[in-house]
Design an enzyme around this catalytic site. Structure first.
Site, PDB file in Angstrom:
ATOM      1  N   CYS A 118       0.818  -1.224   0.000  1.00 58.08           N
ATOM      2  CA  CYS A 118       0.000   0.000   0.000  1.00 58.08           C
ATOM      3  C   CYS A 118       0.847   1.268   0.000  1.00 58.08           C
ATOM      4  O   CYS A 118       0.302   2.362  -0.026  1.00 58.08           O
ATOM      5  CB  CYS A 118      -0.914   0.004   1.218  1.00 58.08           C
ATOM      6  SG  CYS A 118       0.006   0.026   2.767  1.00 58.08           S
TER       7      CYS A 118
HETATM    8  C1  LIG Z   1       0.433  -4.824   3.119  1.00 59.14           C
HETATM    9  S1  LIG Z   1       1.548  -6.104   3.337  1.00 59.14           S
HETATM   10  C2  LIG Z   1       0.503  -7.487   3.527  1.00 59.14           C
HETATM   11  C3  LIG Z   1       0.159  -7.809   4.936  1.00 59.14           C
HETATM   12  C4  LIG Z   1      -0.587  -9.097   5.119  1.00 59.14           C
HETATM   13  N1  LIG Z   1      -1.894  -9.070   4.489  1.00 59.14           N
HETATM   14  C5  LIG Z   1      -0.725  -9.420   6.598  1.00 59.14           C
HETATM   15  O1  LIG Z   1      -1.823  -9.587   7.116  1.00 59.14           O
HETATM   16  O2  LIG Z   1       0.304  -9.498   7.268  1.00 59.14           O
HETATM   17  C6  LIG Z   1       2.211  -6.338   1.735  1.00 59.14           C
HETATM   18  C7  LIG Z   1       3.279  -7.417   1.672  1.00 59.14           C
HETATM   19  O3  LIG Z   1       3.669  -7.638   0.326  1.00 59.14           O
HETATM   20  C8  LIG Z   1       5.002  -8.084   0.357  1.00 59.14           C
HETATM   21  N2  LIG Z   1       5.611  -8.007  -0.996  1.00 59.14           N
HETATM   22  C9  LIG Z   1       6.092  -6.907  -1.627  1.00 59.14           C
HETATM   23  N3  LIG Z   1       6.576  -7.240  -2.839  1.00 59.14           N
HETATM   24  C10 LIG Z   1       6.375  -8.577  -2.976  1.00 59.14           C
HETATM   25  C11 LIG Z   1       6.674  -9.507  -4.010  1.00 59.14           C
HETATM   26  N4  LIG Z   1       7.275  -9.113  -5.143  1.00 59.14           N
HETATM   27  N5  LIG Z   1       6.360 -10.799  -3.823  1.00 59.14           N
HETATM   28  C12 LIG Z   1       5.770 -11.210  -2.671  1.00 59.14           C
HETATM   29  N6  LIG Z   1       5.469 -10.380  -1.641  1.00 59.14           N
HETATM   30  C13 LIG Z   1       5.774  -9.084  -1.798  1.00 59.14           C
HETATM   31  C14 LIG Z   1       5.643  -7.139   1.366  1.00 59.14           C
HETATM   32  O4  LIG Z   1       6.856  -7.668   1.866  1.00 59.14           O
HETATM   33  C15 LIG Z   1       4.548  -7.041   2.420  1.00 59.14           C
HETATM   34  O5  LIG Z   1       4.741  -7.957   3.460  1.00 59.14           O
END
Ligand SMILES: C[S@@+](CC[C@H](N)C(=O)[O-])C[C@H]1O[C@@H](n2cnc3c(N)ncnc32)[C@H](O)[C@@H]1O
Length: 450
Positions: A110
């Site tokens: 986000c």
């Molecule tokens: C808003 S957080 C999600 C939180 C999750 N819904 C929770 O309850 O903990 C977004 C996540 O996307 C991950 N992310 C970012 N780029 C990514 C990628 N290329 N592949 C997988 N995960 C990724 C980040 O590390 C982050 O933990």
């Protein structure tokens, strides 16, 4: 398993939380029996973070088949907390999903969409990753094994940023793939946790009406509480010039970042007048996790890592409620509430397109209203906000004309005085101890010389 436990006043709180937990799983015995008759979906969690969504869904009876998370510390948490579930790293390198996948969940990054973030929008480097979900959906559709359900989560600021462009992009792609969709803004406070936290949940479905999942539960939201010295008052001590981010008898939204660059907790003025910082374990419970959920992230990492992970997560009871309704959808909706959605404008708090065009309404952010424990009983930490942090915050506040209750400044000033007095006492004690140590050294030296 208890979803959350409380800090202070454990015995009575546990009783409340027992009630809370059973209600979190199901609103009543009726809801429980409905749920047992409900379906159990096979879930893939993309951008899983520490698994707030997936944990809540599993408490509602769904099964996580695959997780995907890039961040090393979050990855470690998932490995520990979802034993036996394969965890992949980069969604961009994910070229297939388990054949039986019925639900993809994606709380995509986000940073580009939040008020506190870079506001680069849906084309920003992080938030554009939602396109990877669309890629996976498209490839399954082309293979004639489409994914029946998708659940997205993100910040409500995306409804307004660039006149709601992010949502337009996602929704247009979903419509092109043949999905009906609905979304709703939901507040964690409704679920008995003293944290103000609004998030958008969007459900897309191929074969059913997603409004039966998101809109079936509605309550009359209680009026906002008025700040009073007899209630706790949460605020961001890192702010104070342009905003305060306050919440009455609750903490403001826990965040993955802050204006000082590293994730930091909000502070709380307690009814006693003490000003404290919640601990990371308090923060985990404020999100509905069990204490220590993120401790695997710690190994080899900085403690502030855990704050970022908790601040990014979906509150567990919210996910559990969604899980209950995904298992057993309810009555969708009264059509009379609907108004067509205007193009190129901010989006309403809830909207849908179930085949007849895009409609919206201002449905409340509280699907349920569970009993809430007062914040001062919930938070176990007694760590005071430091003298330096309090002084800095008060200095910023004195230069701003932000609206706040008069007693707020007075309580902070009194806290600052107490912290200064404590420091003076410590310094005086230190000086006394140094003096007596010097005296005994001198006495010992003269005895040796004799
Ligand atoms: C808003 S957080 C999600 C939180 C999750 N819904 C929770 O309850 O903990 C977004 C996540 O996307 C991950 N992310 C970012 N780029 C990514 C990628 N290329 N592949 C997988 N995960 C990724 C980040 O590390 C982050 O933990």
């Amino acid at each position: 398993m208890s979803v959350v436990s409380s800090g202070r006043g454990r015995e009575s709180d546990q009783r409340t939380f027992h009630e809370f937990t059973s209600r979190g799983a199901a609103d009543s015995a009726t809801r429980r029996s409905r749920r047992s008759a409900g379906r159990s979906l096979r879930v893939v969690g993309l951008f899983a973070g520490i698994g707030g969504l997936e944990h809540g869904l599993s408490l509602a009876g769904h099964r996580t088949e695959l997780l995907c998370e890039l961040d090393e510390s979050a990855f470690r948490v998932l490995q520990r907390q979802f034993e036996g579930v394969p965890v992949r790293r980069d969604v961009r390198k994910l070229h297939g999903l388990p054949a039986a996948t019925e639900l993809i969940v994606a709380g995509f990054p986000c940073q580009d969409l939040s008020q506190a973030g870079k506001t680069a929008g849906i084309e920003g480097r992080s938030s554009s990753l939602v396109g990877e979900v669309i890629r996976l959906l498209r490839s399954r559709r082309q293979a004639r094994r489409p994914i029946p359900l998708v659940l997205f989560e993100n910040v409500p600021f995306m409804l307004h940023l660039a006149r709601g462009r992010a949502l337009e992009v996602i929704i247009s792609a979903l419509e092109e793939l043949g999905y009906r969709w609905a979304y709703r803004v939901v507040d964690t406070m409704a679920f008995g946790l003293p944290q103000r936290r609004e998030r958008v949940f969007l459900v897309a479905a191929l074969d059913e009406d997603p409004r039966g999942i998101l809109f079936a539960d509605r309550v009359n939201q209680p009026p906002p509480q008025v700040p009073s010295p007899s209630l706790s008052y949460g605020f961001y001590w890192t702010e104070g010039l342009r905003g305060l981010g306050t919440a009455v008898d609750a903490v403001p939204t826990l965040k993955g970042g802050s204006t000082i660059g590293i994730p930091s907790p909000p502070a709380i003025v307690l009814p006693s007048g003490d000003v404290v910082l919640p601990s990371i374990e308090d923060a985990e419970r404020l999100q509905g996790f069990e204490e220590g959920w993120t401790s695997p992230a710690h190994e080899g990492g900085r403690p502030s890592l855990r704050w970022r992970l908790v601040g990014n997560a979906v509150s567990v009871p919210v996910a559990q409620w969604l899980g209950g309704r995904l298992a057993d959808p309810g009555h969708p909706f009264e059509d009379s509430w609907a108004e067509p959605v205007a193009k190129n404008r901010s989006w309403p708090r809830a909207a849908w397109n179930c085949g007849g065009g895009r409609f919206g309404c201002e449905i409340g952010t509280w699907p349920v209203a569970y009993e809430r424990i007062p914040l001062h009983e919930f938070v176990a930490s007694t760590q005071p906000l430091s003298e330096r942090a309090t002084a800095g915050f008060l200095a910023r506040l004195s230069r701003s004309n932000l609206r706040r209750p008069r007693w707020f400044d007075e309580r902070l000033a009194a806290h600052l005085r107490r912290m200064q007095q404590a420091r003076h006492r410590e310094q005086a004690d230190g000086a006394k101890q140094n003096g007596s140590r010097a005296k005994s050294r001198a006495a010992a030296a003269s005895a040796t010389n004799d």
